[in-house]
Motif scaffolding. Structure first.
Motif, PDB file in Angstrom:
ATOM      1  N   LYS A  70       0.511  -0.994  -0.498  1.00 32.15           N
ATOM      2  CA  LYS A  70      -0.269  -0.546   0.332  1.00 32.15           C
ATOM      3  C   LYS A  70       0.733   1.078   0.170  1.00 32.15           C
ATOM      4  CE  LYS A  70      -4.550  -1.278   1.689  1.00 32.15           C
ATOM      5  NZ  LYS A  70      -5.592  -0.917   2.379  1.00 32.15           N
ATOM      6  N   VAL A  71       0.386   2.407  -0.413  1.00 28.93           N
ATOM      7  CA  VAL A  71       0.979   3.837  -0.350  1.00 28.93           C
ATOM      8  C   VAL A  71       1.577   3.875   0.670  1.00 28.93           C
ATOM      9  CG1 VAL A  71      -0.881   4.553  -1.604  1.00 28.93           C
ATOM     10  CG2 VAL A  71       1.460   5.406  -2.072  1.00 28.93           C
ATOM     11  N   ARG A  72       2.233   5.123   0.601  1.00 26.21           N
ATOM     12  CA  ARG A  72       2.289   6.106   1.133  1.00 26.21           C
ATOM     13  C   ARG A  72       1.930   7.839   1.362  1.00 26.21           C
ATOM     14  NH1 ARG A  72       7.957   3.315   5.160  1.00 26.21           N
ATOM     15  NH2 ARG A  72       6.960   1.795   5.593  1.00 26.21           N
TER      16      ARG A  72
ATOM     17  N   LYS B  39     -10.816   9.780   2.646  1.00 29.36           N
ATOM     18  CA  LYS B  39     -11.508   9.742   1.333  1.00 29.36           C
ATOM     19  C   LYS B  39      -9.570   8.720   0.289  1.00 29.36           C
ATOM     20  CE  LYS B  39     -13.650  10.709  -2.325  1.00 29.36           C
ATOM     21  NZ  LYS B  39     -15.330  10.128  -2.405  1.00 29.36           N
ATOM     22  N   MET B  40      -8.864   8.589   1.084  1.00 26.64           N
ATOM     23  CA  MET B  40      -7.195   9.071   0.242  1.00 26.64           C
ATOM     24  C   MET B  40      -7.343   7.094   1.477  1.00 26.64           C
ATOM     25  SD  MET B  40      -4.915  11.779  -0.187  1.00 26.64           S
ATOM     26  CE  MET B  40      -4.977  12.760  -1.786  1.00 26.64           C
ATOM     27  N   SER B  41      -7.626   7.554   3.157  1.00 28.60           N
ATOM     28  CA  SER B  41      -6.771   6.102   3.785  1.00 28.60           C
ATOM     29  C   SER B  41      -7.050   4.534   3.495  1.00 28.60           C
ATOM     30  CB  SER B  41      -7.425   6.597   5.073  1.00 28.60           C
ATOM     31  OG  SER B  41      -8.839   6.382   4.828  1.00 28.60           O
ATOM     32  N   SER B  42      -8.262   4.495   1.885  1.00 29.63           N
ATOM     33  CA  SER B  42      -8.596   3.326   1.857  1.00 29.63           C
ATOM     34  C   SER B  42      -7.986   2.844   0.680  1.00 29.63           C
ATOM     35  CB  SER B  42     -10.208   3.022   1.161  1.00 29.63           C
ATOM     36  OG  SER B  42     -10.462   3.943   0.074  1.00 29.63           O
ATOM     37  N   TYR B  43      -6.743   3.736   0.176  1.00 31.33           N
ATOM     38  CA  TYR B  43      -5.696   3.058  -0.681  1.00 31.33           C
ATOM     39  C   TYR B  43      -4.580   2.744  -0.359  1.00 31.33           C
ATOM     40  CZ  TYR B  43      -9.341   3.733  -3.879  1.00 31.33           C
ATOM     41  OH  TYR B  43     -10.421   4.408  -5.233  1.00 31.33           O
ATOM     42  N   GLY B  44      -3.686   3.689   0.759  1.00 30.40           N
ATOM     43  CA  GLY B  44      -2.979   3.710   1.868  1.00 30.40           C
ATOM     44  C   GLY B  44      -2.899   4.219   2.873  1.00 30.40           C
TER      45      GLY B  44
ATOM     46  N   ILE C  88      -7.299  11.172  -8.724  1.00 36.10           N
ATOM     47  CA  ILE C  88      -6.151  10.758  -7.452  1.00 36.10           C
ATOM     48  C   ILE C  88      -6.522   9.468  -7.876  1.00 36.10           C
ATOM     49  CG2 ILE C  88      -6.369  11.299  -5.009  1.00 36.10           C
ATOM     50  CD1 ILE C  88      -8.282  13.929  -5.211  1.00 36.10           C
ATOM     51  N   GLU C  89      -6.991   8.616  -7.868  1.00 36.62           N
ATOM     52  CA  GLU C  89      -7.268   6.868  -7.024  1.00 36.62           C
ATOM     53  C   GLU C  89      -6.084   6.455  -7.923  1.00 36.62           C
ATOM     54  OE1 GLU C  89     -11.486   6.278  -7.577  1.00 36.62           O
ATOM     55  OE2 GLU C  89     -11.822   7.546  -5.820  1.00 36.62           O
ATOM     56  N   GLU C  90      -6.404   7.495  -9.614  1.00 33.35           N
ATOM     57  CA  GLU C  90      -4.981   6.259 -10.126  1.00 33.35           C
ATOM     58  C   GLU C  90      -3.671   7.353  -9.888  1.00 33.35           C
ATOM     59  OE1 GLU C  90      -7.419   6.585 -14.717  1.00 33.35           O
ATOM     60  OE2 GLU C  90      -6.056   7.919 -14.572  1.00 33.35           O
ATOM     61  N   TRP C  91      -3.620   8.458  -9.406  1.00 33.37           N
ATOM     62  CA  TRP C  91      -1.933   8.595  -8.730  1.00 33.37           C
ATOM     63  C   TRP C  91      -1.842   7.289  -7.370  1.00 33.37           C
ATOM     64  CZ3 TRP C  91       1.344  10.512 -11.528  1.00 33.37           C
ATOM     65  CH2 TRP C  91       1.439  12.078 -12.224  1.00 33.37           C
ATOM     66  N   LEU C  92      -2.944   7.269  -6.638  1.00 33.17           N
ATOM     67  CA  LEU C  92      -2.725   6.164  -5.331  1.00 33.17           C
ATOM     68  C   LEU C  92      -2.733   5.139  -6.376  1.00 33.17           C
ATOM     69  CD1 LEU C  92      -4.772   7.761  -2.868  1.00 33.17           C
ATOM     70  CD2 LEU C  92      -2.467   8.213  -3.092  1.00 33.17           C
ATOM     71  N   GLN C  93      -2.916   5.061  -7.208  1.00 33.19           N
ATOM     72  CA  GLN C  93      -2.498   3.356  -7.727  1.00 33.19           C
ATOM     73  C   GLN C  93      -1.681   3.157  -8.399  1.00 33.19           C
ATOM     74  OE1 GLN C  93      -5.971   2.627  -9.590  1.00 33.19           O
ATOM     75  NE2 GLN C  93      -7.090   1.953  -8.901  1.00 33.19           N
ATOM     76  N   ALA C  94      -0.927   3.916  -9.331  1.00 37.99           N
ATOM     77  CA  ALA C  94       0.362   4.473 -10.077  1.00 37.99           C
ATOM     78  C   ALA C  94       1.648   4.235  -8.725  1.00 37.99           C
ATOM     79  CB  ALA C  94       0.625   5.847 -10.472  1.00 37.99           C
ATOM     80  N   ALA C  95       1.090   5.109  -7.444  1.00 39.23           N
ATOM     81  CA  ALA C  95       2.273   5.025  -6.605  1.00 39.23           C
ATOM     82  C   ALA C  95       2.436   4.334  -6.037  1.00 39.23           C
ATOM     83  CB  ALA C  95       2.330   6.006  -5.532  1.00 39.23           C
ATOM     84  N   SER C  96       1.570   3.213  -5.610  1.00 41.07           N
ATOM     85  CA  SER C  96       1.177   1.379  -5.627  1.00 41.07           C
ATOM     86  C   SER C  96       2.223   1.166  -5.745  1.00 41.07           C
ATOM     87  CB  SER C  96       0.147   0.803  -5.160  1.00 41.07           C
ATOM     88  OG  SER C  96       0.398  -0.110  -4.791  1.00 41.07           O
ATOM     89  N   VAL C  97       2.426   1.266  -7.467  1.00 41.73           N
ATOM     90  CA  VAL C  97       3.227   0.201  -8.368  1.00 41.73           C
ATOM     91  C   VAL C  97       4.275   0.596  -8.440  1.00 41.73           C
ATOM     92  CG1 VAL C  97       3.721   0.092 -10.902  1.00 41.73           C
ATOM     93  CG2 VAL C  97       1.511   0.083 -10.426  1.00 41.73           C
ATOM     94  N   LEU C  98       4.698   1.652  -7.565  1.00 41.09           N
ATOM     95  CA  LEU C  98       6.124   2.537  -7.593  1.00 41.09           C
ATOM     96  C   LEU C  98       6.845   1.721  -6.462  1.00 41.09           C
ATOM     97  CD1 LEU C  98       8.090   4.014  -8.771  1.00 41.09           C
ATOM     98  CD2 LEU C  98       7.583   6.186  -7.167  1.00 41.09           C
ATOM     99  N   ARG C  99       6.248   1.320  -5.602  1.00 42.38           N
ATOM    100  CA  ARG C  99       6.254   1.179  -3.709  1.00 42.38           C
ATOM    101  C   ARG C  99       6.234  -0.510  -4.067  1.00 42.38           C
ATOM    102  NH1 ARG C  99       7.283   1.328   1.299  1.00 42.38           N
ATOM    103  NH2 ARG C  99       7.601   3.691   1.499  1.00 42.38           N
ATOM    104  N   THR C 100       5.950  -1.456  -4.378  1.00 40.32           N
ATOM    105  CA  THR C 100       5.305  -2.387  -4.526  1.00 40.32           C
ATOM    106  C   THR C 100       6.746  -3.072  -5.813  1.00 40.32           C
ATOM    107  OG1 THR C 100       2.729  -2.587  -4.619  1.00 40.32           O
ATOM    108  CG2 THR C 100       4.446  -4.754  -5.556  1.00 40.32           C
ATOM    109  N   LEU C 101       6.886  -2.113  -7.026  1.00 41.88           N
ATOM    110  CA  LEU C 101       8.093  -3.203  -7.246  1.00 41.88           C
ATOM    111  C   LEU C 101       9.229  -2.797  -6.631  1.00 41.88           C
ATOM    112  CD1 LEU C 101       7.554  -1.224 -11.120  1.00 41.88           C
ATOM    113  CD2 LEU C 101       7.384  -3.219 -10.666  1.00 41.88           C
ATOM    114  N   GLN C 102       9.208  -1.586  -5.863  1.00 41.77           N
ATOM    115  CA  GLN C 102      10.783  -1.269  -5.281  1.00 41.77           C
ATOM    116  C   GLN C 102      10.841  -2.716  -4.418  1.00 41.77           C
ATOM    117  OE1 GLN C 102      10.078   2.378  -3.632  1.00 41.77           O
ATOM    118  NE2 GLN C 102      11.054   3.464  -5.555  1.00 41.77           N
ATOM    119  N   HIS C 103       9.824  -3.205  -3.977  1.00 40.90           N
ATOM    120  CA  HIS C 103       9.917  -3.899  -3.457  1.00 40.90           C
ATOM    121  C   HIS C 103      10.234  -5.991  -3.516  1.00 40.90           C
ATOM    122  CE1 HIS C 103       9.146  -1.147   0.214  1.00 40.90           C
ATOM    123  NE2 HIS C 103       9.892  -1.736   0.596  1.00 40.90           N
TER     124      HIS C 103
END
Length: 503
Positions: free
Chosen positions: A12-14, A46-51, A183-198
């Protein structure tokens, strides 16, 4: 279907969040600061459900901006949202992003769709003038060489704040929905970034000799995507194959019979026959070993290929690998054949977004139906299958050594997105996206995945645009139209991108 395996988790994105204002206003207009902070808390909720949301609160001086920048660094956020709540000087905002270098999205979200002009006070207007400082902020960011994006629209409140003089219930307004989709798409994109980093990507064997488009610069891929690439040998898989028990083979066979249809011989292709029990048992044994390999090396994705001499032990293992790699792909561990590491990354990105990502290439053009068939001899992403996939016993694998089991299937009808990850001549990464429709057209019964895709342009025109971008010849095939979120993902990753045939 029984749950035989645990799907790979997504990080999940921070999220960093702060609101801006001018300190001078607070003594001049009672309740304004609290009102604006309330809007910020609504965004946070609103954002808390994404990260994981880290809301600094109000930033209204440059000193506060410096403190906020240090605070966001401590929280290790992935991206920062600047809530433009009212006017603020750009010198207030700039220090935050000079100290914390994470991507920034400015939120210009107005609480009401229209002021009550005849009755509006200065304080009421200031609660709705979030657009006012955005040009100034944009200019400061540009001159400081800080990349940024802006989301414009309505806040989308479900009730009007007590202090408001205007109707603030805009949750069903199209401009609120559009803004929150961005906004949701930016949060999803950032989740991709965080997940790939791990993520740990396995590279098993080698790349199909001569496929120059698929040769990869491992250092470039690790530096660009943050992934780790673990180079594996066939002897690693062979070692684990020796540990597979009959009970483990039986469990894999149970999984296989639940997830796939086993048909009779192909009515058209003499090399595509009903799998024999010997072929099924061998594929299940190899699948169990592949699962052990993934678990031992903590892999999140895998690219693989081995060209062995006839009757070589490793060649026999390779020939039984498609079933297991399809099962792993369904588990959130995408597997790309022929040693195509770049397409394994494309598949992983799609899987993180929950849109599938099946290993594909151009199969054939249907000039009557004006479709392009995309597919491969496997593996296949079972989660996006149109019905249960078929397993066929192949007398040979075209262009490769050996024989065994292959997957015949097509992707669900409806909107689709293709994603290529390719390397450019100047040593950069480019992401190529295309959107089309999967139609319920005929496919060949030859033991390969095939999906008829109708793009917006005629196949010849579409291919002309596609080939001009010099793609890797494989791509990830996903369900739904997602070029918008994939564009955002490309931007956060610092990759070039192109959307083919964009509306």
């Amino acid at each position: 279907m029984a749950n035989h395996f645990q799907k790979k988790s997504i990080k999940k994105v921070r999220i960093g969040l702060y609101s801006i204002g001018l300190q001078t206003y607070w003594k001049q207009f009672d309740g304004l600061k609290e009102r604006l902070l309330g809007y910020g808390q609504f965004i946070e909720q609103k954002m808390s459900s994404y990260g994981e949301v880290h809301n600094y609160g109000m930033v209204d001086t440059e000193e506060e901006g410096r403190r906020a920048g240090e605070w966001f660094n401590q929280k290790n956020v992935d991206l920062i949202f600047c809530h433009s709540a009212t006017y603020a000087t750009s010198t207030t905002i700039l220090p935050i992003h000079q100290i914390c270098k994470k991507p920034v999205i400015v939120l210009n979200l107005q609480p009401t769709d229209q002021l009550q002009y005849e009755n509006t006070t200065t304080g009421e207007w200031l609660a709705n003038c979030g657009a006012c400082p955005v040009p100034e902020i944009s200019n400061a960011f540009h001159r400081a060489k800080i990349p940024f994006r802006v989301v414009n629209g309505l806040l989308g409140l479900e009730e009007t704040s007590a202090i408001s003089m205007s109707n603030e219930v805009t949750c069903n307004h199209s401009q609120a929905k559009r803004a929150w989709l961005q906004i949701e798409e930016w949060l999803q994109a950032a989740s991709v970034l965080r997940t790939l980093q791990h993520c740990r990507f396995g590279f098993l064997g080698n790349t199909y000799s001569g496929m120059l488009d698929m040769y990869s610069d491992f250092t470039l891929l690790q530096s660009k995507f943050g992934i780790h690439i673990e180079i594996l040998e066939m002897c690693d898989l062979h070692r684990l194959l020796q540990t597979v028990t009959e009970n483990e083979v039986a469990r894999k066979l149970e999984e296989t019979l639940e997830m796939f249809t086993i048909p009779d011989d192909s009515p058209s292709d003499p090399i595509a026959r009903k799998p024999t029990m010997e072929q099924l048992n061998w594929a299940c044994r190899v699948a169990a070993a592949e699962e052990k390999l993934v678990d031992e090396y903590h892999l999140d994705a895998l690219s693989y290929y081995y060209h062995g001499s006839p009757e070589n032990t490793y060649e026999k293992i390779q020939s039984g690998s498609i079933l297991g790699h399809s099962l792993l792909t369904a588990r959130g561990i995408p597997c790309a054949g022929e040693g195509d590491l770049k397409t394994a990354i494309a598949m992983k990105i799609c899987d993180i977004l929950g849109i599938g990502g099946s290993f594909s290439e151009i199969v054939v053009v249907d000039y009557v139906n004006e479709t392009i068939l995309l597919g491969h001899d496997g593996p296949f992403h079972i989660a996006i299958s149109d019905g249960k996939p078929i397993l066929r016993g192949m007398g040979l694998y075209h262009g490769k050594q050996g024989s065994g089991i292959s997957v015949e299937a097509k992707v669900k009808t409806g909107p689709i997105t293709t994603l290529n990850v390719t390397q450019t001549h100047n040593g950069d990464i480019k992401m190529i996206m295309g959107e089309g429709e999967s139609i319920n057209g005929p496919i060949m019964k030859i033991g390969n995945t095939q999906t008829p895709i109708r793009f917006r342009s005629h196949p010849d025109i579409y291919m002309e645009k596609w080939f001009k971008e010099s793609p890797t010849h494989h791509c990830s095939l996903a369900i739904g139209h997602h070029s918008s979120v994939l564009q955002k993902t490309s931007e956060l990753l610092g990759c070039q991108y192109i959307i083919l045939d964009k509306e």
